[in-house]
Design an enzyme around this catalytic site. Structure first.
Site, PDB file in Angstrom:
ATOM      1  CG  ASP A 201     -80.785 -40.622  26.651  1.00 41.69           C
ATOM      2  OD1 ASP A 201     -80.805 -39.552  27.293  1.00 41.69           O
ATOM      3  OD2 ASP A 201     -80.551 -41.719  27.181  1.00 41.69           O
ATOM      4  CG  HIS A 202     -81.941 -34.844  27.716  1.00 39.24           C
ATOM      5  ND1 HIS A 202     -82.986 -35.582  28.234  1.00 39.24           N
ATOM      6  CD2 HIS A 202     -81.268 -34.361  28.790  1.00 39.24           C
ATOM      7  CE1 HIS A 202     -82.945 -35.536  29.549  1.00 39.24           C
ATOM      8  NE2 HIS A 202     -81.913 -34.806  29.917  1.00 39.24           N
ATOM      9  CG  HIS A 264     -81.016 -40.244  31.073  1.00 40.59           C
ATOM     10  ND1 HIS A 264     -81.337 -39.974  29.759  1.00 40.59           N
ATOM     11  CD2 HIS A 264     -81.906 -39.532  31.819  1.00 40.59           C
ATOM     12  CE1 HIS A 264     -82.356 -39.143  29.721  1.00 40.59           C
ATOM     13  NE2 HIS A 264     -82.721 -38.862  30.943  1.00 40.59           N
TER      14      HIS A 264
END
Length: 514
Positions: A201-202, A264
């Protein structure tokens, strides 16, 4: 004259304990958009920083017919357009020697035989001892195929004893709901041990997200106040100013709840709300994050009605230009009920956060792109300086800016200079760019380096993925059961629908204008 004191050495951080190992990185979907815009520029910047392993190679795997030279030109174009730092000719000459390409189809066993042969050649040329990372930059519909073919070919097999490692990086979304997430995780488990799997998950690679733990547990002034005795509420906002662009096919299937909230926002929320870990061991940190997800108050059908808002953007303006509404976008049905705006009122039922509302919202076509966490503390007593209930003091708010202006600020009240006692709100502000003078590393740089080092702290474990889907899925089910054919609309370029204002007003609060 006395000598000037030496500057303080850097304080040991979250990622100092492991060293990236020599390895080959195979990008499934190597000729795709993510590779061009994010992954290849990230690797180039790591090379510029001198932190890539000395023995390293990246192999793009794609369906296009392409030579190594053509793929290097593809990589160079992506770096020139999307890298956070300009391309340097000397460094590029060194970096491009480690870039290779292999054509193939994910569902063809011959592809994996050819890839194995190519990897052996590359590893011999680059002095790599057989360590391999497979990055699945492919559509979710192809996950199962890629994973099972890796297992069948033996490419992803890692010996139990010490020896070359094999790791796999899985891009979001991991599933469409709880059931599909469980199926993907079961497929992964049949082919890889959990410690080989890195669900990326960036957002977790962003500098300010990582700084949440340092802010909370590296300073004495915040953690004593980080609880229901002193916090009035928390707002977590992910605002996007762009519309869906060319992503209608994906977005119609996902919507804002799946696209942003499930991964996120819930990951950031778990860092904000978690208990202090007893160490920075990856599993300890991830255990504490999981506990937050387990403590989220379940959303019953009646709660979904009162604690959630979904909406779509209508026509409006973006930087002065007229833009269409969501239902007028190319590829979107005229009666679509896919949400582009989500607001939720969430509670964490544990001792620390009992009764504190967490308001989360995300949307497209808002006035600006910004992500932040705002912790609003309770009002001071209504005596002395706060005695006038008709004109109360502004609350103390700690804001963690995640993007684009990374930093934090704290709002406090002070006395305006002069003979009279007049209170004035001021902001104590910290900005990464102003203090450290250099642009923060991109999230993918940080995360790719962690996989090479075998550090899973910033990656999502199987049980956390399923816990987040277990909480989100009842909301999705309730929305579907309502058979609602009309959604509230908000003008493109506005801060959202009035229904969201009413949601937060139930606690006497208002949404922050970023």
């Amino acid at each position: 004259m006395p000598e000037a004191p030496e500057p303080n050495p850097p304080i040991a951080g979250l990622r100092d304990t492991r060293t990236p190992q020599p390895c080959s990185l195979v990008i499934f979907g190597g000729s795709g958009d993510l590779a061009k815009r994010k992954l290849l520029p990230a690797l180039y910047n790591l090379a510029l920083d001198g932190v890539l392993p000395a023995n390293f190679a990246v192999v793009g795997l794609g369906r296009r017919e392409m030579s190594d030279a053509a793929y290097r030109s593809f990589a160079r174009e992506g770096i020139e357009r999307f890298s956070r730092r300009p391309l340097d000719a000397t460094h590029w000459q060194n970096f491009e020697r480690s870039v290779y390409y292999q054509r193939g189809s994910l569902d063809d066993p011959a592809t994996y035989q050819a890839l194995e042969k190519r990897l052996q050649e590359v590893e011999a040329a680059c002095g790599i001892p057989g360590n391999r990372i497979f990055y699945l930059s492919i559509p979710p519909s192809l996950f199962r195929t890629g994973i099972e073919q890796l297992r069948a070919s033996g490419l992803g097999v890692q010996p139990e004893a010490a020896g070359p490692f094999a790791r796999v990086i899985v891009e979001k979304p991991v599933g469409h709901d709880l059931e599909s997430a469980q199926e993907i995780n079961a497929t992964l488990a049949r082919s890889f041990r959990e410690e080989q799997v890195y669900r990326i998950d960036h957002y977790l690679g962003k500098e300010t997200v990582q700084n949440i733990l340092v802010l909370r547990f590296g300073n004495a002034i915040f953690e004593p106040l980080w609880n229901q005795k002193y916090v009035d509420h928390v707002q977590l906002t992910v605002a996007e100013e762009e519309g869906i662009g060319t992503r209608a096919l994906y977005y119609e299937e996902a919507g804002a709840l799946r696209d942003i909230v499930q991964n996120h926002i819930l990951q950031v929320l778990s860092l904000v709300a978690m208990e202090p870990p007893w160490s920075l061991d990856p599993e300890v940190v991830r255990d504490n994050k999981l506990e937050v997800l387990k403590c989220l108050r379940p959303m019953r059908e009646e709660d979904v009605e009162t604690h959630s808002v979904r909406a779509q953007y209508g026509a409006g303006f973006h930087h002065g230009d007229a833009v269409p509404g969501y239902r007028q976008e190319e590829g979107v049905e005229s009666d679509s009920t896919t949400e582009t705006y989500v607001a939720l009122k969430v509670f964490i039922d544990n001792w620390r956060w009992a009764g504190v509302p967490f308001y989360i919202r995300t949307a497209k076509r808002l006035p600006k792109r910004a992500t932040e966490v705002a912790v609003q503390f309770k009002d001071v007593p209504h005596v002395l300086f706060n005695a006038d209930r008709a004109a109360p003091l502004e609350p103390n708010v700690l804001v963690l800016r995640i993007q684009p202006d990374e930093g934090l600020s704290l709002g406090i009240c002070t006395k305006r200079p002069g003979p009279r006692v007049q209170l004035y709100p001021v902001k104590m502000d910290f900005r990464y760019g102003s203090t450290f003078g250099d642009q923060s590393a991109e999230a993918y740089e940080r995360l790719l380096l962690d996989v090479m080092a075998g550090d899973a702290t910033l990656f999502i474990r199987r049980d956390a993925v399923e816990a987040s889907w277990a909480w989100i899925t009842p909301v999705l089910d309730a929305w579907q059961a309502s058979a609602q054919r009309w959604l509230p609309q908000y003008d493109a370029g506005s801060w959202g629908p009035v229904e969201a204002d009413r949601l937060i007003a139930t606690s006497g609060a208002t949404w922050r204008t970023l």
